[in-house]
Design a protein around this motif. Structure first.
Motif, mmCIF file in Angstrom:
data_model
loop_
_atom_site.group_PDB
_atom_site.id
_atom_site.type_symbol
_atom_site.label_atom_id
_atom_site.label_comp_id
_atom_site.label_asym_id
_atom_site.label_seq_id
_atom_site.Cartn_x
_atom_site.Cartn_y
_atom_site.Cartn_z
ATOM 1 N N THR A 90 4.396 0.755 1.301
ATOM 2 C CA THR A 90 2.982 0.642 1.890
ATOM 3 C C THR A 90 1.737 0.829 1.049
ATOM 4 O O THR A 90 2.027 1.224 -0.214
ATOM 5 C CB THR A 90 2.956 2.135 2.750
ATOM 6 O OG1 THR A 90 3.132 3.197 2.032
ATOM 7 C CG2 THR A 90 3.911 1.965 3.978
ATOM 8 N N GLY A 91 0.356 0.239 1.361
ATOM 9 C CA GLY A 91 -0.345 0.276 0.599
ATOM 10 C C GLY A 91 -1.161 1.677 0.828
ATOM 11 O O GLY A 91 -0.847 2.483 1.115
ATOM 12 N N PRO A 92 -2.455 1.558 0.045
ATOM 13 C CA PRO A 92 -3.193 2.832 0.064
ATOM 14 C C PRO A 92 -3.735 3.671 1.346
ATOM 15 O O PRO A 92 -3.630 4.573 1.580
ATOM 16 C CB PRO A 92 -4.678 2.459 -0.463
ATOM 17 C CG PRO A 92 -4.230 1.287 -1.538
ATOM 18 C CD PRO A 92 -3.237 0.773 -0.686
ATOM 19 N N ASP A 93 -3.865 2.458 2.581
ATOM 20 C CA ASP A 93 -4.093 2.952 3.787
ATOM 21 C C ASP A 93 -2.766 3.311 4.516
ATOM 22 O O ASP A 93 -2.896 2.902 5.705
ATOM 23 C CB ASP A 93 -4.999 2.156 4.560
ATOM 24 C CG ASP A 93 -6.438 2.251 3.754
ATOM 25 O OD1 ASP A 93 -6.628 3.285 3.169
ATOM 26 O OD2 ASP A 93 -7.000 1.075 3.703
ATOM 27 N N GLU A 94 -1.778 3.242 3.906
ATOM 28 C CA GLU A 94 -0.448 3.362 4.560
ATOM 29 C C GLU A 94 -0.078 2.175 5.610
ATOM 30 O O GLU A 94 0.762 2.253 6.296
ATOM 31 C CB GLU A 94 -0.361 4.471 5.584
ATOM 32 C CG GLU A 94 -0.409 5.901 4.729
ATOM 33 C CD GLU A 94 0.247 7.153 5.392
ATOM 34 O OE1 GLU A 94 0.220 6.848 6.635
ATOM 35 O OE2 GLU A 94 0.107 8.213 4.860
ATOM 36 N N VAL A 95 -0.552 1.043 5.024
ATOM 37 C CA VAL A 95 -0.360 -0.039 5.598
ATOM 38 C C VAL A 95 0.645 -1.025 4.910
ATOM 39 O O VAL A 95 1.067 -1.116 3.851
ATOM 40 C CB VAL A 95 -1.535 -1.400 5.682
ATOM 41 C CG1 VAL A 95 -1.192 -2.605 6.193
ATOM 42 C CG2 VAL A 95 -2.890 -0.533 6.314
ATOM 43 N N SER A 118 1.258 1.723 -2.910
ATOM 44 C CA SER A 118 1.037 3.185 -3.254
ATOM 45 C C SER A 118 2.434 3.706 -3.408
ATOM 46 O O SER A 118 2.699 4.683 -4.239
ATOM 47 C CB SER A 118 0.377 3.820 -2.087
ATOM 48 O OG SER A 118 -0.786 3.265 -2.258
#
Length: 231
Positions: A174-179, A122
């Motif tokens: 980070t990805g969509p879930d802030e992972v 993201s």
């Protein structure tokens, strides 16, 4: 006593230095023969020693000697192979190598690195730090999965030109879930020399770093040279 001598000699035969093993074998054989002569002199004439026992020990010594010689032959083969490999690697000197590292060399006001995102992100931020750990540059990075290239001229956001040297790259994605997303790094540098350590060859880059051949992804002609890429 005799058994312990043979066991110690067999252990020495596993050493990488066959010359040391040969010297140890000669020493142990001398000790064995001295012990054998002493036992023969002091044996009971009515109950003589079993000849099969010390004969089997001599056979073991012969087997160990053969093993040491085989190890010596293997060492010679490995040395010849290492010299051959070193001769091939020497041809990389003067060329540019892409290596697995997050240490980016700035040379003559130019640097290049790549980072690989193992998934779509993201948001991505690329941070450059000097050898003291101070942030000297940052920018938004690519967000799509895959390998992306970045070049930096050493100039920070205030227009200050930073000196040539080693700079550390950190890519935070980070990805969509802030992972957090896993990131791989490679940097580029000119090969200045080659050295060996315990039979392994290492390339010396112009930034002063040494990298094993396992960490080299490609070697190419300098910019402006032939587009001959060596994988």
């Amino acid at each position: 006593m005799v058994d312990s001598i043979v066991a110690a000699t067999a252990s020495s035969a596993n050493a990488t230095d066959s010359d040391i093993a040969k010297a140890k074998l000669a020493e142990d054989l001398d000790s064995f023969l001295t012990l054998l002569v002493t036992q023969l002199k002091n044996q009971d004439p009515l109950d003589p020693m079993d000849a099969n026992e010390f004969t089997s020990q001599l056979v073991e010594f012969a087997q160990v000697e053969q093993q040491i010689q085989q190890n010596a032959n293997l060492e010679e083969i490995l040395q010849a192979q290492q010299l051959s490999n070193l001769g091939s690697v020497v041809s990389y000197i003067g060329k540019y190598a892409e290596v697995i590292s997050d240490q980016m060399p700035l040379e003559n006001g130019a640097s290049k690195m790549s980072y690989t995102l193992f998934d779509n992100a993201s948001q991505t931020q690329v941070t450059v730090r000097n050898e003291s750990g101070t942030v000297v540059h940052y920018e938004q990075g690519e967000t799509s999965a895959g390998t992306h290239y970045m070049e930096w001229d050493g100039i920070d956001g205030q227009g200050v030109q930073h000196p040539d040297g080693i700079y550390q790259i950190t890519v935070s994605a980070t990805g969509p879930d802030e992972v957090p997303i896993e990131v791989g790094y490679t940097t580029f540098g000119q090969v200045q020399g080659v050295r060996t350590d315990n039979g392994d060859a290492y390339l010396e880059l112009s930034n002063g770093h040494f990298v094993s051949l396992d960490g080299v992804l490609s070697v190419a002609e300098p910019p402006g040279g032939d587009e001959d890429l060596v994988n």
